[in-house]
Write a protein that holds these residues in place. Structure first.
Motif, mmCIF file in Angstrom:
data_model
loop_
_atom_site.group_PDB
_atom_site.id
_atom_site.type_symbol
_atom_site.label_atom_id
_atom_site.label_comp_id
_atom_site.label_asym_id
_atom_site.label_seq_id
_atom_site.Cartn_x
_atom_site.Cartn_y
_atom_site.Cartn_z
ATOM 1 N N ARG A 1 -11.498 6.293 -9.561
ATOM 2 C CA ARG A 1 -12.020 6.151 -10.921
ATOM 3 C C ARG A 1 -13.113 5.081 -10.932
ATOM 4 N NH1 ARG A 1 -9.081 6.942 -15.557
ATOM 5 N NH2 ARG A 1 -8.119 8.601 -14.352
ATOM 6 N N LEU A 2 -14.315 5.462 -11.381
ATOM 7 C CA LEU A 2 -15.438 4.513 -11.396
ATOM 8 C C LEU A 2 -15.334 3.538 -12.557
ATOM 9 C CD1 LEU A 2 -18.500 6.799 -10.567
ATOM 10 C CD2 LEU A 2 -17.503 4.996 -9.144
ATOM 11 N N ARG A 3 -14.822 4.032 -13.691
ATOM 12 C CA ARG A 3 -14.720 3.173 -14.866
ATOM 13 C C ARG A 3 -13.278 3.138 -15.359
ATOM 14 N NH1 ARG A 3 -19.668 2.737 -14.496
ATOM 15 N NH2 ARG A 3 -21.182 4.428 -14.533
ATOM 16 N N PRO A 4 -12.413 2.466 -14.603
ATOM 17 C CA PRO A 4 -11.004 2.436 -14.986
ATOM 18 C C PRO A 4 -10.823 1.686 -16.296
ATOM 19 C CG PRO A 4 -11.441 0.832 -13.273
ATOM 20 C CD PRO A 4 -12.695 1.619 -13.442
ATOM 21 N N VAL B 1 -4.424 1.313 -16.374
ATOM 22 C CA VAL B 1 -4.026 0.653 -15.123
ATOM 23 C C VAL B 1 -2.732 -0.132 -15.345
ATOM 24 C CG1 VAL B 1 -4.681 -1.109 -13.442
ATOM 25 C CG2 VAL B 1 -6.363 0.580 -14.198
ATOM 26 N N GLU B 2 -2.683 -0.841 -16.468
ATOM 27 C CA GLU B 2 -1.472 -1.623 -16.773
ATOM 28 C C GLU B 2 -0.276 -0.694 -16.928
ATOM 29 O OE1 GLU B 2 -2.811 -3.998 -20.089
ATOM 30 O OE2 GLU B 2 -3.334 -5.688 -18.770
ATOM 31 N N LYS B 3 -0.530 0.458 -17.546
ATOM 32 C CA LYS B 3 0.563 1.420 -17.741
ATOM 33 C C LYS B 3 1.078 1.927 -16.380
ATOM 34 C CE LYS B 3 1.407 5.654 -20.171
ATOM 35 N NZ LYS B 3 0.539 6.796 -20.353
ATOM 36 N N ALA B 4 0.144 2.213 -15.492
ATOM 37 C CA ALA B 4 0.533 2.709 -14.163
ATOM 38 C C ALA B 4 1.337 1.660 -13.397
ATOM 39 C CB ALA B 4 -0.708 3.104 -13.383
ATOM 40 N N GLU B 5 1.041 0.377 -13.668
ATOM 41 C CA GLU B 5 1.752 -0.688 -12.945
ATOM 42 C C GLU B 5 3.148 -0.948 -13.509
ATOM 43 O OE1 GLU B 5 -0.722 -4.172 -12.896
ATOM 44 O OE2 GLU B 5 -1.987 -3.430 -11.275
ATOM 45 N N GLN C 1 0.828 -1.223 0.000
ATOM 46 C CA GLN C 1 0.000 0.000 0.000
ATOM 47 C C GLN C 1 0.855 1.262 0.000
ATOM 48 O OE1 GLN C 1 -2.813 -0.976 3.307
ATOM 49 N NE2 GLN C 1 -4.342 -0.596 1.727
ATOM 50 N N GLU C 2 1.946 1.227 0.762
ATOM 51 C CA GLU C 2 2.804 2.423 0.796
ATOM 52 C C GLU C 2 3.463 2.666 -0.557
ATOM 53 O OE1 GLU C 2 5.232 1.587 4.238
ATOM 54 O OE2 GLU C 2 3.866 2.727 5.551
ATOM 55 N N GLU C 3 3.879 1.561 -1.181
ATOM 56 C CA GLU C 3 4.490 1.675 -2.505
ATOM 57 C C GLU C 3 3.482 2.226 -3.526
ATOM 58 O OE1 GLU C 3 7.629 1.144 -3.581
ATOM 59 O OE2 GLU C 3 7.012 1.592 -5.664
ATOM 60 N N LEU C 4 2.259 1.742 -3.457
ATOM 61 C CA LEU C 4 1.232 2.209 -4.401
ATOM 62 C C LEU C 4 0.926 3.691 -4.175
ATOM 63 C CD1 LEU C 4 -1.353 -0.748 -4.587
ATOM 64 C CD2 LEU C 4 0.714 -0.350 -5.942
ATOM 65 N N ARG C 5 0.919 4.089 -2.920
ATOM 66 C CA ARG C 5 0.631 5.492 -2.641
ATOM 67 C C ARG C 5 1.740 6.385 -3.198
ATOM 68 N NH1 ARG C 5 0.199 7.923 3.342
ATOM 69 N NH2 ARG C 5 2.180 6.797 3.375
ATOM 70 N N ARG C 6 2.981 5.879 -3.113
ATOM 71 C CA ARG C 6 4.118 6.634 -3.632
ATOM 72 C C ARG C 6 4.083 6.757 -5.146
ATOM 73 N NH1 ARG C 6 7.419 4.380 0.146
ATOM 74 N NH2 ARG C 6 7.777 2.544 -1.140
ATOM 75 N N SER C 7 3.742 5.634 -5.821
ATOM 76 C CA SER C 7 4.028 5.644 -7.257
ATOM 77 C C SER C 7 2.832 5.464 -8.187
ATOM 78 C CB SER C 7 5.095 4.585 -7.554
ATOM 79 O OG SER C 7 4.738 3.382 -6.939
ATOM 80 N N CYS C 8 1.611 5.443 -7.660
ATOM 81 C CA CYS C 8 0.465 5.289 -8.565
ATOM 82 C C CYS C 8 -0.426 6.524 -8.553
ATOM 83 C CB CYS C 8 -0.384 4.099 -8.150
ATOM 84 S SG CYS C 8 0.410 2.560 -8.492
ATOM 85 N N PRO C 9 -1.087 6.789 -9.677
ATOM 86 C CA PRO C 9 -2.063 7.894 -9.692
ATOM 87 C C PRO C 9 -3.128 7.646 -8.624
ATOM 88 C CG PRO C 9 -1.786 6.929 -11.889
ATOM 89 C CD PRO C 9 -1.023 6.062 -10.958
ATOM 90 N N GLU C 10 -3.428 8.681 -7.873
ATOM 91 C CA GLU C 10 -4.320 8.503 -6.724
ATOM 92 C C GLU C 10 -5.656 7.880 -7.108
ATOM 93 O OE1 GLU C 10 -4.913 11.904 -3.953
ATOM 94 O OE2 GLU C 10 -6.980 11.176 -3.855
ATOM 95 N N GLU C 11 -6.226 8.325 -8.238
ATOM 96 C CA GLU C 11 -7.570 7.829 -8.571
ATOM 97 C C GLU C 11 -7.577 6.348 -8.979
ATOM 98 O OE1 GLU C 11 -5.875 10.121 -10.116
ATOM 99 O OE2 GLU C 11 -5.942 9.856 -12.292
ATOM 100 N N LEU C 12 -6.381 5.783 -9.235
ATOM 101 C CA LEU C 12 -6.315 4.345 -9.574
ATOM 102 C C LEU C 12 -5.830 3.504 -8.396
ATOM 103 C CD1 LEU C 12 -4.774 4.463 -13.179
ATOM 104 C CD2 LEU C 12 -7.173 4.259 -12.517
#
Ligand code: ATP
Ligand code: MG
Length: 388
Positions: free
Chosen positions: A355-358, A363-367, A249-260
């Motif tokens: 995001r309601l309709r990701p 999403v794959e790009k963000a990962e 979760q901490e890693e995702l908060r650091r490096s992912c767009p918040e809405e995803l």
């Protein structure tokens, strides 16, 4: 002689599937569930299963209650044994069913005779006992079609038995008959219900819980263990795989767009749950998701979440209203624990505008920025297993 318990078996009898293995599974489950209450003899004849105490110390009433939570059984009755004699049978009926005989308006007697050497036919015995009861209780009229009370008499090899109508059993199929699944158990109302619904269809469960210490408290974890414990009268023993989820979760908060954040977090949950499933031979994942309940439970979000696993995701609550889910939660006894106010990992770092309709591609790009395999592996290696 002690009372005994008669069980009416469910669907398995109708299905004509592999009936023998259904019965064997159910008997094994019954034995395991009755273990704390003493030694019982369990055997099946003509779609009735007989549970007889082997010793005086058996707690038959506790067994009777425990069996109401065993899947595969549709009806349960407590039967009182007596001598194989028409007047002993009558006296037992009067004593054992006195309350019901006093309050019912209509009744009939139904006899089954396994011991063909008994001097009366089933019909003769029913007529005798019915006639005497009719005379003894002024309130009673005979109604052979829709009686309020049916007095059952069974003449078996070593004794006769008297019992009234069965109370409902838990229904469903014996746990384990249809394989194994991994159920994602949060501390909420829905996931214990979804777990129960899948177990009811004959599936043995492994539980997975994602734990975000110190963002979620030890009490939150205890609550989940307690929920699992509350399910065990139905599911049998459970293992809760507690996954350390904080680092992810901490890693995702650091490096992912918040809405995803939420949808990506849920993809990690699915990957980890599948890794657990592969280790324990489970063939599906189970969640308490419900269409439209929250942002992560739209069809689009479910598609994006499910895209990272090959196993089917079973969502038995998907079409239910909250009220319907709550009703089951109350019935199975998990509701009061579910509403205890502890944080779940899903409520940590909740995006302001999820995001309601990701879209899968974004999403794959963000990962791409993440070491997905490494993160999953580290979480799986840190799993703590708790047996309840
Ligand atoms: P619930 O009442 O089951 O918590 P919910 O409406 O709160 O459901 P979410 O929090 O979005 O829904 O979670 C949906 C599903 O994801 C849950 O039903 C559960 O199967 C799974 N889940 C959520 N959080 C966790 C967790 N911490 N550990 C394991 N599974 C979880
Ligand atoms: Mg939840």
């Amino acid at each position: 002689m002690k009372e005994m318990i008669l069980l009416k078996l469910g669907e398995m009898v109708l299905k004509g599937l592999n009936r023998r293995s259904f019965e064997d599974k159910l008997q094994a489950n019954i034995h395991r569930r009755l273990h704390p209450f003493g030694q019982f003899r369990v055997y099946t004849r003509q779609s009735t299963t007989y549970v007889e105490p082997k010793e005086d110390s058996c707690d038959v009433i506790a067994a009777y209650e425990a069996l109401q939570k065993v899947f595969g059984i549709v009806g349960i009755s407590l039967a009182r044994p007596c001598e194989k004699d028409k007047d002993a049978i009558l006296a037992t009926a009067k004593e054992f069913l006195d309350d019901q005989l006093r309050t019912a308006k209509t009744f009939k007697v139904e006899t089954k005779r396994a011991d063909k050497s008994f001097p009366m036919t089933s019909i003769q015995l029913s007529q005798y006992v019915g006639g005497e009861l009719h005379e003894a209780y002024e309130n009673l009229e005979v109604d052979v079609h829709h009686p309020e009370l049916v007095v059952h008499v069974e003449v078996r090899d070593f004794a006769a038995y008297v019992h009234a109508q069965a109370v409902p059993g838990a229904g469903g199929l014996p746990v384990g008959i249809n394989g194994r699944a991994v159920s994602l158990l949060s501390g909420g109302i829905d996931s214990p219900v979804s777990s129960w619904m899948i177990a009811k269809r004959g599936i043995a469960l492994e539980m997975v819980h994602f734990f975000s210490y110190p963002y979620t408290s030890p009490e939150a974890k205890e609550k989940v263990i307690e929920l699992a414990r509350l399910l065990t009268p139905y599911t049998g023993h459970l293992t809760v795989h507690v996954v350390p989820f904080t680092a992810i979760q901490e890693e995702l908060r650091r490096s992912c767009p918040e809405e995803l954040f939420t949808v990506i977090m849920r993809r990690f949950m699915m990957r980890i749950a599948q890794a657990v499933a592969n280790r324990c031979g489970a063939k599906a994942l189970v969640t308490g998701e419900c269409l439209g309940q929250v942002a992560s439970q739209t069809m689009e979000a479910m598609m994006v979440t499910g895209a990272v696993v090959d196993l089917p995701i079973l969502r038995p609550c998907v079409g239910m209203d909250k009220e319907e889910i709550v009703q089951i939660a109350r019935k199975i006894g998990t509701f009061e624990t579910s509403i205890l106010p502890y944080e779940d990992c899903c409520t940590v770092f909740t995006p302001r505008h999820p995001r309601l309709r990701p879209m899968l591609s974004e999403v794959e790009k963000a990962e791409c920025a993440l070491d997905v395999d490494g993160m999953v592996q580290a979480a799986v290696e840190g799993i703590e297993r708790i047996h309840v």
